[in-house]
Write a protein that holds these residues in place. Structure first.
Motif, PDB file in Angstrom:
ATOM      1  N   LEU A   1       0.863  -1.186   0.000  1.00  0.00           N
ATOM      2  CA  LEU A   1       0.000   0.000   0.000  1.00  0.00           C
ATOM      3  C   LEU A   1       0.896   1.232   0.000  1.00  0.00           C
ATOM      4  CD1 LEU A   1      -2.678  -0.818   2.701  1.00  0.00           C
ATOM      5  CD2 LEU A   1      -3.159  -0.376   0.326  1.00  0.00           C
ATOM      6  N   ASN A   2       0.501   2.218  -0.764  1.00  0.00           N
ATOM      7  CA  ASN A   2       1.232   3.472  -0.795  1.00  0.00           C
ATOM      8  C   ASN A   2       1.193   4.130   0.584  1.00  0.00           C
ATOM      9  OD1 ASN A   2       2.090   6.081  -1.276  1.00  0.00           O
ATOM     10  ND2 ASN A   2       1.174   6.124  -3.317  1.00  0.00           N
ATOM     11  N   ARG A   3       2.342   4.608   1.047  1.00  0.00           N
ATOM     12  CA  ARG A   3       2.387   5.234   2.380  1.00  0.00           C
ATOM     13  C   ARG A   3       1.491   6.462   2.472  1.00  0.00           C
ATOM     14  NH1 ARG A   3       8.264   5.077   5.155  1.00  0.00           N
ATOM     15  NH2 ARG A   3       8.576   2.851   5.012  1.00  0.00           N
ATOM     16  N   ASP A   4       1.247   7.053   1.346  1.00  0.00           N
ATOM     17  CA  ASP A   4       0.453   8.277   1.354  1.00  0.00           C
ATOM     18  C   ASP A   4      -1.019   8.008   1.698  1.00  0.00           C
ATOM     19  OD1 ASP A   4       0.704  11.006   1.108  1.00  0.00           O
ATOM     20  OD2 ASP A   4      -0.201  10.991  -0.889  1.00  0.00           O
ATOM     21  N   PHE A   5      -1.417   6.733   1.693  1.00  0.00           N
ATOM     22  CA  PHE A   5      -2.819   6.396   1.971  1.00  0.00           C
ATOM     23  C   PHE A   5      -3.113   6.377   3.470  1.00  0.00           C
ATOM     24  CE2 PHE A   5      -3.101   3.677  -2.129  1.00  0.00           C
ATOM     25  CZ  PHE A   5      -3.123   4.842  -2.865  1.00  0.00           C
ATOM     26  N   ALA A   6      -2.096   6.647   4.292  1.00  0.00           N
ATOM     27  CA  ALA A   6      -2.265   6.454   5.735  1.00  0.00           C
ATOM     28  C   ALA A   6      -3.402   7.273   6.326  1.00  0.00           C
ATOM     29  CB  ALA A   6      -0.962   6.791   6.456  1.00  0.00           C
ATOM     30  N   ASN A   7      -3.665   8.451   5.758  1.00  0.00           N
ATOM     31  CA  ASN A   7      -4.697   9.313   6.336  1.00  0.00           C
ATOM     32  C   ASN A   7      -6.063   9.105   5.714  1.00  0.00           C
ATOM     33  OD1 ASN A   7      -3.227  10.687   8.264  1.00  0.00           O
ATOM     34  ND2 ASN A   7      -2.320  11.986   6.690  1.00  0.00           N
TER      35      ASN A   7
END
Lengths: 305, 352
Positions: free
Chosen positions: B149-155
């Motif tokens: 998963l892309n780290r940017d999806f965390a939020n």
């Protein structure tokens, strides 16, 4: 949608607090913003107004009774010559305080009982029968009895105004939590069977954190709706109580009391009904809009739409 | 193929029973019970994947959840990594939870819609570790990398993802505490076929990298063939056959397994037209009221008199190949060998 590599520093940004998202969404909800502004205006007028407009709300100037709005009395005077503006501000303070506190109390009770009944199977029967019992109680006789029993004791203990304030808030609070409890229980029953609750159990989350982390945030919408409706209800119930002589002392202004005092002079001085009526309506309406916006903002599925 | 004889047993399930009571009438009296899982025993060796197959409603998911003690089991014992959890109370169970995790069937329903991905993945960390906030974030990012998963999806919130991505979030959550044993409860059933392969490959990759042990519950026989080392077939709350994957698919012993396997479509149309399908008649009996004797006797094409009276015990027809069927009873207790059972099987088939 941003993709991968070039945003190196952004990709590492830490998870941001959910409340910023909530604020972002809330501030795009036009109704909620207007509601907030109106509500804050009313609150400030009621809190700060008496320092600027220094006529005592109970000061009787019998020669200036029944006056129409003028520079001396912007909202006119009543049948005893008391300044309506001062009375409106003093009354608003009490009405808003009663409305909010009673709403909070009934919300707290309703959510607590609803969550306990929905989550713990063993408590469901007893608590819901208790709810039914309260729903079946005739409200006015109950309030009458409460006032009869506790008014003197509370007045003696906390002084006549605080005593009656506590009495009314508690009376309204414990007679209006049932709807919230029922709605919350229904929602909790459905939520409890969802897989994410099972997932949390497979992690070993204990019941109290299960409730605060998974159940409560998901029942927020119905709670929010009953909260906004609850304020309106509490203000109106308080005025009904005052009208029946069960609430605050007759010379103590609240919006409800002002309204009912003015009803006798409806034919001659209709503006006296108008002021408290408008104030109640605006407060209730603005709170409803705020609640609406808050509910939308708290639901991530609606957010950003 | 995975050699079951050398491995260490990570999970041992013995005589597991999960009965749900049925209450009826004015007084809510207990009138019976649904025997969702009835006397199931199996072992799972460290590092292997045990496939659990069967039709809808046969108790697969209940079995998987009961093994993790998400239900209070009726009776039986469960040993995971040397700890008995069948009777454990909440607190000792909570201490053992990190070793065993679960991936759920419906990735939409198994993620709290009001929590961000980062909070969902860090929930197990919040519960069981005392990491600082920064360490938790680091761990969450590592897990997101591990499941692709892309780290940017965390939020973001679960509703903003596709089914496959949501299942990855679920897998990341299950991995957060470095478990040894993961129950995958139909992790691919709710996904698109194109995504199924991705998720299954991800699970295999993680198994190879982290040495995980899976109980893989599915009704998709071809997917189980792909991922499992050994396969258990369930019917109406009981395990009817348990065998190494290749043996099960090549020489199914139990009539129910045969029927199940014959229902798998063949990609080659010429073989497909020549293939003989065993069609089972009737419906699965109610688990609240199972038939006397063998559970499968109402639909079995090879039913005998004894099947309607006596419940079949489990016979080991080949090393590691267990089957619960009367067809193998006469021969097995004389010569407990593979050949006899195979002959018996052959003669029965010729006899038809």
């Amino acid at each position: 949608m941003t993709d991968t590599a070039p945003l190196k520093e952004e990709a590492y940004r830490p998870p941001r607090s959910q409340w910023w998202d909530v604020w972002d969404q809330f501030s795009t909800h036009r109704g909620a913003l207007i509601g907030t502004i109106v509500f804050l205006t009313i609150v400030f007028a009621v809190l700060i107004g008496p320092y600027l407009w220094t006529i005592e709300p109970t000061f009787i100037d019998i020669r200036a009774r029944n006056q129409s709005p003028s520079f001396a009395h912007p909202l006119g005077t009543d049948q005893l010559g008391r300044d309506m503006l001062a009375r409106m501000m003093a009354g608003g303070k009490v009405s808003i305080a009663v409305g909010f506190t009673a709403m909070l109390l009934s919300l707290l009770l309703g959510t607590l009982i609803g969550v306990l009944a929905g989550y713990f199977r063993r408590l469901d029967g007893p608590l819901m029968r208790l709810t039914d019992l309260f729903l079946a109680l005739p409200l006015l006789p109950l309030l009458l009895v409460m006032v009869m029993l506790f008014r003197e004791t509370l007045s003696a203990r906390f002084g006549p105004e605080t005593g009656v304030f506590i009495l009314i808030v508690v009376a309204i609070g414990i007679t209006s939590w049932m709807q919230t409890a029922r709605i919350v229980r229904g929602d909790v029953l459905a939520l409890k069977e969802r897989e994410f609750v099972l997932a949390a159990r497979s992690i070993g989350t204990p019941s109290r954190r299960m409730i605060t982390r998974h159940v409560l945030p998901n029942v927020l919408s119905p709670v929010m709706v009953s909260a906004t409706l609850g304020i309106a209800n509490a203000i109106i119930t308080e005025s009904a109580l005052s009208f029946l002589g069960l609430g605050f002392p007759p010379d103590f202004p609240t919006w409800g009391r002002l309204l009912f005092d003015a009803v006798d002079y409806l034919q001659q001085y209709p503006e006296r009904v108008l002021w408290p009526g408008l104030a109640i309506s605006f407060t209730v309406l603005s709170v409803n809009y705020m609640g609406d916006g808050l509910r939308d903002a708290l639901d991530p599925r609606i957010r950003g739409r | 193929m995975f050699d079951t004889r050398t491995g260490r047993k990570l999970v041992e399930v013995r005589n597991l029973k999960m009965h749900f009571p049925i209450y009826a009438g004015l007084l809510r009296r207990r009138v019976g019970e649904v025997k969702a899982v009835d006397d199931v025993s199996f072992d799972i060796y460290e590092g292997e994947t045990l496939g659990l197959v069967g039709e809808s409603g046969c108790g697969k998911s209940t079995c998987g959840r009961a093994v993790l003690r998400l239900y209070d089991i009726t009776s039986g014992s469960i040993w995971i990594n040397g700890d008995e959890i069948g009777e454990a109370d909440f607190h000792s169970l909570r201490r053992l939870r990190p070793t065993m995790q679960m991936v759920f069937q419906d990735p939409q329903a198994s993620l709290n819609p009001r929590m961000t991905v980062a909070r969902i993945i860090s929930e197990p960390l919040d519960e069981h570790t005392r990491l600082s906030r920064a360490e938790k974030n680091e761990r969450v990012f590592d897990l997101m990398d591990a499941v692709g998963l892309n780290r940017d999806f965390a939020n973001r919130y679960p509703h903003e993802f596709s089914g496959g991505q949501r299942q990855r979030i679920g897998i990341a959550r299950a991995l957060a505490l470095n478990p040894k044993f993961i129950v995958c409860d139909e992790p691919i059933a709710a996904l698109d076929v194109s995504i199924q392969a991705q998720v299954v490959n991800l699970l295999e990759e993680l198994q190879a990298k982290l040495g995980l042990t899976y109980l893989f519950i599915s009704h998709d026989l071809s997917m189980v063939r792909h991922i499992a080392d050994r396969v258990a077939v369930m019917y109406l709350g009981k395990v009817v056959e348990l065998a190494p994957r290749d043996a099960l698919y090549a020489t199914p012993k139990h009539p129910y397994t045969e029927a199940l396997l014959s229902a798998v479509p063949e990609p080659d149309p010429t073989i497909e037209t020549r293939k003989k399908h065993i069609l089972l008649k009737g419906d699965v009996p109610s688990p609240a009221n199972p038939p006397e004797g063998c559970n499968f006797c109402t639909r079995c094409p090879k039913v005998m008199d004894i099947c309607r009276k006596v419940e079949p015990p489990t016979f080991e027809v080949a090393p590691g190949h267990q089957v619960a069927c009367h067809l193998y009873s006469e021969t097995t207790h004389e010569t407990a060998g593979e050949t006899a059972a195979a002959e018996a099987h052959k003669s029965i088939q010729q006899g038809e």
